[in-house]
Motif scaffolding. Structure first.
Motif, mmCIF file in Angstrom:
data_model
loop_
_atom_site.group_PDB
_atom_site.id
_atom_site.type_symbol
_atom_site.label_atom_id
_atom_site.label_comp_id
_atom_site.label_asym_id
_atom_site.label_seq_id
_atom_site.Cartn_x
_atom_site.Cartn_y
_atom_site.Cartn_z
ATOM 1 N N HIS A 217 13.823 2.050 10.952
ATOM 2 C CA HIS A 217 12.565 2.732 11.252
ATOM 3 C C HIS A 217 11.773 3.058 9.985
ATOM 4 C CE1 HIS A 217 15.574 6.022 10.786
ATOM 5 N NE2 HIS A 217 14.594 6.604 10.131
ATOM 6 N N ASP A 218 12.407 2.899 8.823
ATOM 7 C CA ASP A 218 11.711 3.135 7.553
ATOM 8 C C ASP A 218 11.252 1.834 6.896
ATOM 9 O OD1 ASP A 218 12.067 5.853 7.766
ATOM 10 O OD2 ASP A 218 13.923 5.882 6.597
ATOM 11 N N LEU A 219 11.450 0.705 7.580
ATOM 12 C CA LEU A 219 11.178 -0.591 6.961
ATOM 13 C C LEU A 219 9.714 -0.754 6.574
ATOM 14 C CD1 LEU A 219 12.014 -3.409 6.095
ATOM 15 C CD2 LEU A 219 11.726 -4.164 8.467
ATOM 16 N N ASP A 220 8.795 -0.435 7.487
ATOM 17 C CA ASP A 220 7.371 -0.614 7.189
ATOM 18 C C ASP A 220 6.952 0.210 5.974
ATOM 19 O OD1 ASP A 220 7.082 -2.347 9.277
ATOM 20 O OD2 ASP A 220 6.257 -0.873 10.670
ATOM 21 N N THR A 221 7.401 1.446 5.930
ATOM 22 C CA THR A 221 7.068 2.306 4.791
ATOM 23 C C THR A 221 7.650 1.746 3.500
ATOM 24 O OG1 THR A 221 7.019 4.265 6.211
ATOM 25 C CG2 THR A 221 7.284 4.633 3.844
ATOM 26 N N ALA A 222 8.885 1.239 3.579
ATOM 27 C CA ALA A 222 9.540 0.690 2.387
ATOM 28 C C ALA A 222 8.796 -0.533 1.860
ATOM 29 C CB ALA A 222 10.986 0.325 2.712
ATOM 30 N N ILE A 223 8.321 -1.382 2.767
ATOM 31 C CA ILE A 223 7.579 -2.572 2.338
ATOM 32 C C ILE A 223 6.255 -2.170 1.699
ATOM 33 C CG2 ILE A 223 6.389 -4.647 3.154
ATOM 34 C CD1 ILE A 223 8.590 -4.987 5.223
ATOM 35 N N ASP A 224 5.569 -1.193 2.295
ATOM 36 C CA ASP A 224 4.312 -0.710 1.701
ATOM 37 C C ASP A 224 4.552 -0.157 0.298
ATOM 38 O OD1 ASP A 224 2.786 -1.370 3.906
ATOM 39 O OD2 ASP A 224 2.983 0.601 4.850
ATOM 40 N N GLU A 225 5.615 0.613 0.148
ATOM 41 C CA GLU A 225 5.931 1.191 -1.164
ATOM 42 C C GLU A 225 6.303 0.100 -2.165
ATOM 43 O OE1 GLU A 225 9.000 3.987 -0.323
ATOM 44 O OE2 GLU A 225 7.621 5.546 0.402
ATOM 45 N N ALA A 226 7.010 -0.933 -1.679
ATOM 46 C CA ALA A 226 7.391 -2.036 -2.563
ATOM 47 C C ALA A 226 6.153 -2.784 -3.057
ATOM 48 C CB ALA A 226 8.329 -2.993 -1.834
ATOM 49 N N LEU A 227 5.183 -2.987 -2.167
ATOM 50 C CA LEU A 227 3.938 -3.650 -2.571
ATOM 51 C C LEU A 227 3.220 -2.845 -3.649
ATOM 52 C CD1 LEU A 227 2.419 -4.944 0.800
ATOM 53 C CD2 LEU A 227 3.383 -6.307 -1.045
#
Length: 303
Positions: A217-227
């Motif tokens: 459930h944290d995947l989308d946030t993690a990808i945004d932060e990685a970008l």
């Protein structure tokens, strides 16, 4: 002599089976030792000795794994498939070792270390993790078929996406390390650039392990932060992820990070015809990068 870690270890790679995890760490340590010797141009006998150690310990590790898997998966097709994967690796490793006298060291390093690092990351994160999920489910009282379904569920969907992201980053990390090794050996690059390359390697490593075991459930946030982290590292004011739809011949923007005063384009960049970006899909399918030095020089009508 500074160690060259083509495969930085992190405890997020643990499968939860202590014996296997300990042996994985040992394999990674031997691989990094081989990379270090190749980077600093060690004599052939030294390379051959480490290569032999790697192959011998890999055989020992495979025997350990196969004994564990066979205990729980005797006569199951997964057990046989796992053994087949092991044998294929050994065959390739032996072939690469046989070529060490006939290939230049730089070419040998690219072929050997690149293959070993990518294979080992995939072996640990994908194959062994899948098998360990089955073992844990069986230990919790599930039938074999139930355990296989449960493990497949754990390895599918967003988990599969995470694994693919991590493996992609580790592949880039491996390639970058090989590039750094060539720089160290040739001595034609300035010290500051080598420091930057090492900083870049560390950044990729930290980025990749941050995705391991992350809650879905944290995947989308993690990808945004990685970008955001990637854009900040290279000094970019925006970063995007696009997904290709080969059947529809389109590409759509799925994730986006924009710096201050940059207008978001996520809603606009949807279902773009691949004709606007000729050759991009084919290049990315080969795992290659596209570098556009000057966007104003792009052909008219393209992105």
């Amino acid at each position: 002599m500074q160690s060259i870690d083509i495969f930085p270890w992190d405890d997020h790679f643990n499968t939860g089976i202590q014996t296997i995890d300990t042996q994985h760490r040992k394999l990674v340590a031997i691989l990094n030792s081989l990379a270090t010797k190749m980077a600093y141009g060690s004599h052939q006998e030294g390379l051959s000795g480490v290569f032999d150690e790697l192959i011998e310990y890999t055989l020992y590790h495979f025997q350990t794994e196969e004994a564990i898997w066979s205990k729980y998966l005797a006569d199951d097709s997964l057990d046989e498939e796992h053994k087949s994967v092991h044998q294929s690796f050994i065959d390739t490793a032996l072939r690469l070792k046989s070529e060490q006298d006939s290939k230049p060291l730089s070419e040998l390093a690219d072929d050997t270390l690149g293959f070993l690092a990518r294979w080992l990351a995939s072996h640990i994160l994908d194959t062994d993790r899948h098998m360990s999920y089955i073992v844990f489910a069986l230990q919790n009282g599930k039938s074999l078929e139930e355990a296989k379904v449960e493990a497949q569920t754990q390895m599918s969907g967003s988990s599969r996406l995470l694994i693919n992201i991590i493996l992609s980053i580790y592949s880039t990390l491996s390639s970058n390390t090989l590039h750094l090794m060539r720089e160290l050996k040739s001595h034609i690059f300035f010290e500051e650039k080598i420091k930057y390359q090492e900083k870049y390697r560390q950044f990729l490593f930290e980025l990749s392990v941050s995705f391991i075991n992350i809650p879905l459930h944290d995947l989308d946030t993690a990808i945004d932060e990685a970008l955001e982290k990637m854009a900040s590292f290279v000094g970019a004011d925006r970063a995007y992820i696009f997904v290709y739809d080969v059947n529809a011949q389109t590409a759509s923007n799925t994730y986006e990070w924009c710096g201050e005063d940059i207008i978001p384009q996520l809603k606009v960049l949807q279902e773009l015809p691949l004709s606007l970006m000729p050759g991009w899909y084919e290049t990315h399918s080969r795992g290659e990068d596209i570098f556009i030095e000057d966007v104003t020089a792009l052909p008219e009508g393209s992105l």
